[in-house]
Design a protein around this motif. Structure first.
Motif, PDB file in Angstrom:
ATOM      1  N   PRO A 295      53.937  99.811  50.650  1.00 47.25           N
ATOM      2  CA  PRO A 295      53.378 100.966  51.162  1.00 47.25           C
ATOM      3  C   PRO A 295      52.510 101.953  50.985  1.00 47.25           C
ATOM      4  CG  PRO A 295      55.377 101.308  50.199  1.00 47.25           C
ATOM      5  CD  PRO A 295      54.887  99.980  49.249  1.00 47.25           C
ATOM      6  N   ASP A 296      51.323 100.782  49.515  1.00 50.16           N
ATOM      7  CA  ASP A 296      49.769 101.674  49.325  1.00 50.16           C
ATOM      8  C   ASP A 296      48.991 100.733  50.722  1.00 50.16           C
ATOM      9  OD1 ASP A 296      50.526  99.131  47.222  1.00 50.16           O
ATOM     10  OD2 ASP A 296      48.276  99.493  47.418  1.00 50.16           O
ATOM     11  N   LEU A 297      49.658  99.375  50.955  1.00 48.56           N
ATOM     12  CA  LEU A 297      48.942  98.455  52.354  1.00 48.56           C
ATOM     13  C   LEU A 297      48.152  99.115  53.448  1.00 48.56           C
ATOM     14  CD1 LEU A 297      49.920  95.439  51.306  1.00 48.56           C
ATOM     15  CD2 LEU A 297      47.716  95.975  50.823  1.00 48.56           C
ATOM     16  N   PHE A 298      49.366 100.626  53.045  1.00 49.40           N
ATOM     17  CA  PHE A 298      49.432 101.202  54.542  1.00 49.40           C
ATOM     18  C   PHE A 298      48.049 101.612  55.441  1.00 49.40           C
ATOM     19  CE2 PHE A 298      51.446 104.095  57.931  1.00 49.40           C
ATOM     20  CZ  PHE A 298      52.252 103.514  57.702  1.00 49.40           C
ATOM     21  N   GLN A 299      47.304 102.355  54.594  1.00 55.57           N
ATOM     22  CA  GLN A 299      45.782 102.838  54.842  1.00 55.57           C
ATOM     23  C   GLN A 299      45.219 101.395  55.325  1.00 55.57           C
ATOM     24  OE1 GLN A 299      46.088 105.815  56.260  1.00 55.57           O
ATOM     25  NE2 GLN A 299      48.192 105.813  55.628  1.00 55.57           N
ATOM     26  N   ARG A 300      45.124 100.528  54.583  1.00 55.76           N
ATOM     27  CA  ARG A 300      44.159  99.645  54.603  1.00 55.76           C
ATOM     28  C   ARG A 300      43.618  99.289  55.836  1.00 55.76           C
ATOM     29  NH1 ARG A 300      44.002  96.875  49.278  1.00 55.76           N
ATOM     30  NH2 ARG A 300      44.268  98.218  48.262  1.00 55.76           N
ATOM     31  N   TYR A 301      42.414  98.362  55.742  1.00 55.09           N
ATOM     32  CA  TYR A 301      42.163  98.163  57.275  1.00 55.09           C
ATOM     33  C   TYR A 301      42.631  95.916  57.768  1.00 55.09           C
ATOM     34  CZ  TYR A 301      39.787 102.246  58.536  1.00 55.09           C
ATOM     35  OH  TYR A 301      39.742 103.180  58.244  1.00 55.09           O
ATOM     36  N   PRO A 302      43.166  95.529  58.683  1.00 56.54           N
ATOM     37  CA  PRO A 302      42.987  94.767  58.663  1.00 56.54           C
ATOM     38  C   PRO A 302      42.604  92.946  57.665  1.00 56.54           C
ATOM     39  CG  PRO A 302      43.253  95.062  60.655  1.00 56.54           C
ATOM     40  CD  PRO A 302      42.920  96.368  59.924  1.00 56.54           C
ATOM     41  N   HIS A 303      40.810  93.192  58.231  1.00 57.03           N
ATOM     42  CA  HIS A 303      40.408  92.783  56.945  1.00 57.03           C
ATOM     43  C   HIS A 303      40.279  92.441  55.639  1.00 57.03           C
ATOM     44  CE1 HIS A 303      37.796  96.566  56.824  1.00 57.03           C
ATOM     45  NE2 HIS A 303      36.840  96.139  55.703  1.00 57.03           N
ATOM     46  N   GLU A 304      40.939  94.035  55.070  1.00 59.51           N
ATOM     47  CA  GLU A 304      41.189  93.348  53.566  1.00 59.51           C
ATOM     48  C   GLU A 304      42.260  93.558  53.085  1.00 59.51           C
ATOM     49  OE1 GLU A 304      39.237  98.497  52.547  1.00 59.51           O
ATOM     50  OE2 GLU A 304      41.034  98.083  53.803  1.00 59.51           O
ATOM     51  N   LEU A 305      43.093  92.665  54.005  1.00 62.55           N
ATOM     52  CA  LEU A 305      44.464  91.893  53.434  1.00 62.55           C
ATOM     53  C   LEU A 305      44.353  90.465  53.907  1.00 62.55           C
ATOM     54  CD1 LEU A 305      47.517  94.627  55.757  1.00 62.55           C
ATOM     55  CD2 LEU A 305      46.524  94.309  53.725  1.00 62.55           C
ATOM     56  N   SER A 306      45.249  89.701  53.016  1.00 61.85           N
ATOM     57  CA  SER A 306      45.331  88.457  53.338  1.00 61.85           C
ATOM     58  C   SER A 306      45.794  88.549  54.504  1.00 61.85           C
ATOM     59  CB  SER A 306      46.009  87.644  52.459  1.00 61.85           C
ATOM     60  OG  SER A 306      47.655  88.285  52.069  1.00 61.85           O
ATOM     61  N   GLY A 307      45.696  86.182  54.380  1.00 65.06           N
ATOM     62  CA  GLY A 307      46.151  86.155  55.773  1.00 65.06           C
ATOM     63  C   GLY A 307      47.890  86.278  56.132  1.00 65.06           C
ATOM     64  N   GLY A 308      48.421  86.471  55.300  1.00 62.06           N
ATOM     65  CA  GLY A 308      49.975  86.274  55.293  1.00 62.06           C
ATOM     66  C   GLY A 308      50.776  87.733  55.449  1.00 62.06           C
ATOM     67  N   GLN A 309      49.213  88.861  54.622  1.00 59.57           N
ATOM     68  CA  GLN A 309      50.160  90.161  54.727  1.00 59.57           C
ATOM     69  C   GLN A 309      49.606  90.582  56.331  1.00 59.57           C
ATOM     70  OE1 GLN A 309      47.286  91.549  51.350  1.00 59.57           O
ATOM     71  NE2 GLN A 309      49.142  91.825  50.727  1.00 59.57           N
ATOM     72  N   ARG A 310      48.207  90.049  56.105  1.00 62.06           N
ATOM     73  CA  ARG A 310      47.874  89.834  57.973  1.00 62.06           C
ATOM     74  C   ARG A 310      49.581  89.507  59.393  1.00 62.06           C
ATOM     75  NH1 ARG A 310      42.456  89.748  57.185  1.00 62.06           N
ATOM     76  NH2 ARG A 310      42.413  86.895  57.010  1.00 62.06           N
ATOM     77  N   GLN A 311      49.894  88.677  58.515  1.00 61.79           N
ATOM     78  CA  GLN A 311      51.039  88.129  59.798  1.00 61.79           C
ATOM     79  C   GLN A 311      52.288  88.848  59.379  1.00 61.79           C
ATOM     80  OE1 GLN A 311      50.900  86.897  62.325  1.00 61.79           O
ATOM     81  NE2 GLN A 311      51.098  85.036  62.878  1.00 61.79           N
ATOM     82  N   ARG A 312      52.307  89.551  58.367  1.00 57.86           N
ATOM     83  CA  ARG A 312      53.659  90.414  57.673  1.00 57.86           C
ATOM     84  C   ARG A 312      53.112  92.016  58.881  1.00 57.86           C
ATOM     85  NH1 ARG A 312      56.994  88.909  53.098  1.00 57.86           N
ATOM     86  NH2 ARG A 312      55.591  87.014  52.011  1.00 57.86           N
ATOM     87  N   VAL A 313      52.284  91.940  58.910  1.00 59.34           N
ATOM     88  CA  VAL A 313      51.654  93.411  60.170  1.00 59.34           C
ATOM     89  C   VAL A 313      52.162  93.380  61.080  1.00 59.34           C
ATOM     90  CG1 VAL A 313      50.312  95.046  60.547  1.00 59.34           C
ATOM     91  CG2 VAL A 313      50.164  94.683  58.344  1.00 59.34           C
ATOM     92  N   VAL A 314      52.049  92.037  61.335  1.00 61.09           N
ATOM     93  CA  VAL A 314      52.315  92.149  62.670  1.00 61.09           C
ATOM     94  C   VAL A 314      53.943  91.788  62.997  1.00 61.09           C
ATOM     95  CG1 VAL A 314      51.859  89.929  64.784  1.00 61.09           C
ATOM     96  CG2 VAL A 314      49.891  90.543  63.827  1.00 61.09           C
ATOM     97  N   LEU A 315      54.434  90.971  62.735  1.00 64.59           N
ATOM     98  CA  LEU A 315      55.795  91.144  61.862  1.00 64.59           C
ATOM     99  C   LEU A 315      56.245  93.042  62.465  1.00 64.59           C
ATOM    100  CD1 LEU A 315      57.289  88.409  60.301  1.00 64.59           C
ATOM    101  CD2 LEU A 315      57.312  88.850  62.496  1.00 64.59           C
ATOM    102  N   ALA A 316      55.948  93.405  61.480  1.00 62.79           N
ATOM    103  CA  ALA A 316      56.318  94.695  61.272  1.00 62.79           C
ATOM    104  C   ALA A 316      56.563  95.382  62.878  1.00 62.79           C
ATOM    105  CB  ALA A 316      55.647  95.783  60.375  1.00 62.79           C
ATOM    106  N   ARG A 317      54.766  95.603  63.695  1.00 63.49           N
ATOM    107  CA  ARG A 317      55.036  96.238  64.012  1.00 63.49           C
ATOM    108  C   ARG A 317      55.451  95.733  65.474  1.00 63.49           C
ATOM    109  NH1 ARG A 317      48.899  95.842  67.097  1.00 63.49           N
ATOM    110  NH2 ARG A 317      49.725  93.052  67.357  1.00 63.49           N
ATOM    111  N   ALA A 318      55.738  94.116  65.559  1.00 66.82           N
ATOM    112  CA  ALA A 318      56.693  93.562  66.897  1.00 66.82           C
ATOM    113  C   ALA A 318      58.079  94.102  66.328  1.00 66.82           C
ATOM    114  CB  ALA A 318      56.343  92.223  67.015  1.00 66.82           C
ATOM    115  N   LEU A 319      58.878  94.249  65.213  1.00 66.45           N
ATOM    116  CA  LEU A 319      59.765  95.240  65.163  1.00 66.45           C
ATOM    117  C   LEU A 319      60.327  96.712  65.027  1.00 66.45           C
ATOM    118  CD1 LEU A 319      60.683  92.313  62.239  1.00 66.45           C
ATOM    119  CD2 LEU A 319      61.444  92.028  64.571  1.00 66.45           C
ATOM    120  N   VAL A 320      59.031  96.723  65.120  1.00 64.35           N
ATOM    121  CA  VAL A 320      59.753  98.279  65.090  1.00 64.35           C
ATOM    122  C   VAL A 320      59.746  99.062  66.570  1.00 64.35           C
ATOM    123  CG1 VAL A 320      57.248  99.622  65.778  1.00 64.35           C
ATOM    124  CG2 VAL A 320      58.349 100.550  64.178  1.00 64.35           C
ATOM    125  N   LEU A 321      59.854  98.189  67.770  1.00 68.13           N
ATOM    126  CA  LEU A 321      60.341  98.225  68.127  1.00 68.13           C
ATOM    127  C   LEU A 321      61.981  98.535  68.502  1.00 68.13           C
ATOM    128  CD1 LEU A 321      57.455  97.651  70.819  1.00 68.13           C
ATOM    129  CD2 LEU A 321      58.467  99.887  70.408  1.00 68.13           C
TER     130      LEU A 321
END
Ligand SMILES: Nc1ncnc2c1ncn2[C@@H]1O[C@H](COP(=O)(O)OP(=O)(O)O)[C@@H](O)[C@H]1O
Ligand code: SF4
Ligand SMILES: [Mg+2]
Length: 329
Positions: free
Chosen positions: A144-170
């Motif tokens: 949860p502490d990554l919630f406030q981070r910007y994309p460039h502060e995350l690793s490639g794998g974490q960013r792809q997880r964000v994309v997945l979360a955003r896709a699944l939220v709907l």
């Protein structure tokens, strides 16, 4: 029961300018048909340029088709961006290769997971939307502490997880994944594949999973379609298809993968690169590269038809071939 997604004779051409000012048609997708049941995974494989991404964009209504029909949850999919299109797009989401390009660099990632809920007017109030987004963060394995981070502060794998979360939220029923792991390191890619499998078991959405990595497709798919120059040339369950391919192109693809997929198979080196789709060879489009080609292959286009074990193949030789010999994995 009707399938979640059905694609019938789908085609997309692009006009391209040739040297000398001539205009020709490039057949990026040329008569593709398949169905996908709810909660299942169809893998699409094939070399770069064979039309995988074009097929994905057509399915999602991001690109108009030149020919053919797509039905999703019983509704026709078109590329006309009206109310019906927006409603359907909520139920079919996309994940592609480059998560950094898919994310807004100026917004904290958590906000980007909340955003689709706000746009679609789902969940009453900001708190509820925040909660929902955090739940998806947890589901995709992000702290949860990554919630406030910007994309460039995350690793490639974490960013792809964000994309997945955003896709699944709907709450989509279909996720179109176009080379979702090809930009990731091997170990991170393996984690994302495991995550995709866990998420499917938990939320029950279907995947259209595009990759040139046959091993990954074998792991994740219930059914695999092999594309060559805009057409499906072989289709079937992954184990059967990869252990005993019937189409010479599938055979060559499988033979190029190091063991255990290849088993004791000899590596088949395909001659030359795939031909330019603007100058698609006549007859069987694979014939200039096919180690088994016969005279008929230059003249007559083989139709995709049922062969052994509920599999489909488009090759003149398949009916006359001996039963494929299974190779131990
Ligand atoms: N906008 C476009 N204009 C012209 N040709 C295109 C366009 N998009 C894709 N193509 C061509 O269509 C073919 C299929 O491309 P694509 O669907 O991206 O293949 P893949 O995803 O399998 O690599 C390729 O020959 C590509 O060059
Ligand atoms: S139809 Fe002929 S050229 Fe095409 S895959 Fe079969 S053997 Fe090869
Ligand atoms: Mg592509």
């Amino acid at each position: 029961m009707s399938p979640l997604l059905s694609v019938d004779d789908l085609a997309r051409q692009y006009p391209v300018a040739m040297s000398g000012g001539q205009r020709r048609l490039l057949h990026a997708v040329d008569g593709v048909s398949f169905t996908l049941a709810a909660g299942r995974t169809l893998g699409i494989v094939g070399e770069s340029g064979c039309g995988k991404s074009t097929a994905a964009k057509l399915v999602l209504g991001l690109l108009p088709a030149t020919r053919g029909a797509i039905a999703f949850e019983g509704e026709p999919v078109t590329a006309t961006r009206d109310r019906a299109w927006r409603a359907l797009r909520r139920r079919m989401q996309m994940v592609h290769q480059d998560p950094l390009a898919a994310l807004d660099r100026r917004l904290p990632v958590g906000e980007q997971v909340v955003e689709p809920l706000t746009i679609h007017g789902l969940e009453a109030g900001q708190d509820a939307r925040q909660q929902k987004a955090l739940a998806l963060f947890e589901a995709v394995g992000l702290r949860p502490d990554l919630f406030q981070r910007y994309p460039h502060e995350l690793s490639g794998g974490q960013r792809q997880r964000v994309v997945l979360a955003r896709a699944l939220v709907l709450g989509p029923s279909l996720l179109v994944c176009d080379e979702p792991i090809s930009a990731l390191d091997v170990s991170v890619a393996a984690q994302v594949i495991n995550l995709l499998q866990d998420l499917q078991a938990r939320f029950g959405m279907a995947y259209l999973f595009i990759s040139h990595d046959l091993k990954v497709v074998r792991q994740i798919a219930d059914e695999v379609a092999v594309m060559y120059l805009g057409r499906i040339v072989e289709q079937g369950p992954p184990e059967a298809l990869f252990h005993a391919p019937t189409h010479p192109y599938t055979e060559a693809l499988v033979s190029a993968v190091p063991t255990p997929l290849r088993g004791t198979r000899e590596r088949i080196i395909l001659q030359s690169d795939p031909p330019n789709p603007v100058e698609r060879p006549g007859g069987c489009a694979f014939h200039p590269r096919c180690p088994r080609a016969i005279a008929r292959c230059r003249e007559e286009t083989p139709a995709l038809r049922q062969v052994a074990d509920g599999r489909l193949a488009a090759c003149h030789l398949v009916p006359s071939m001996a039963a494929p010999v299974p190779v131990a994995a």
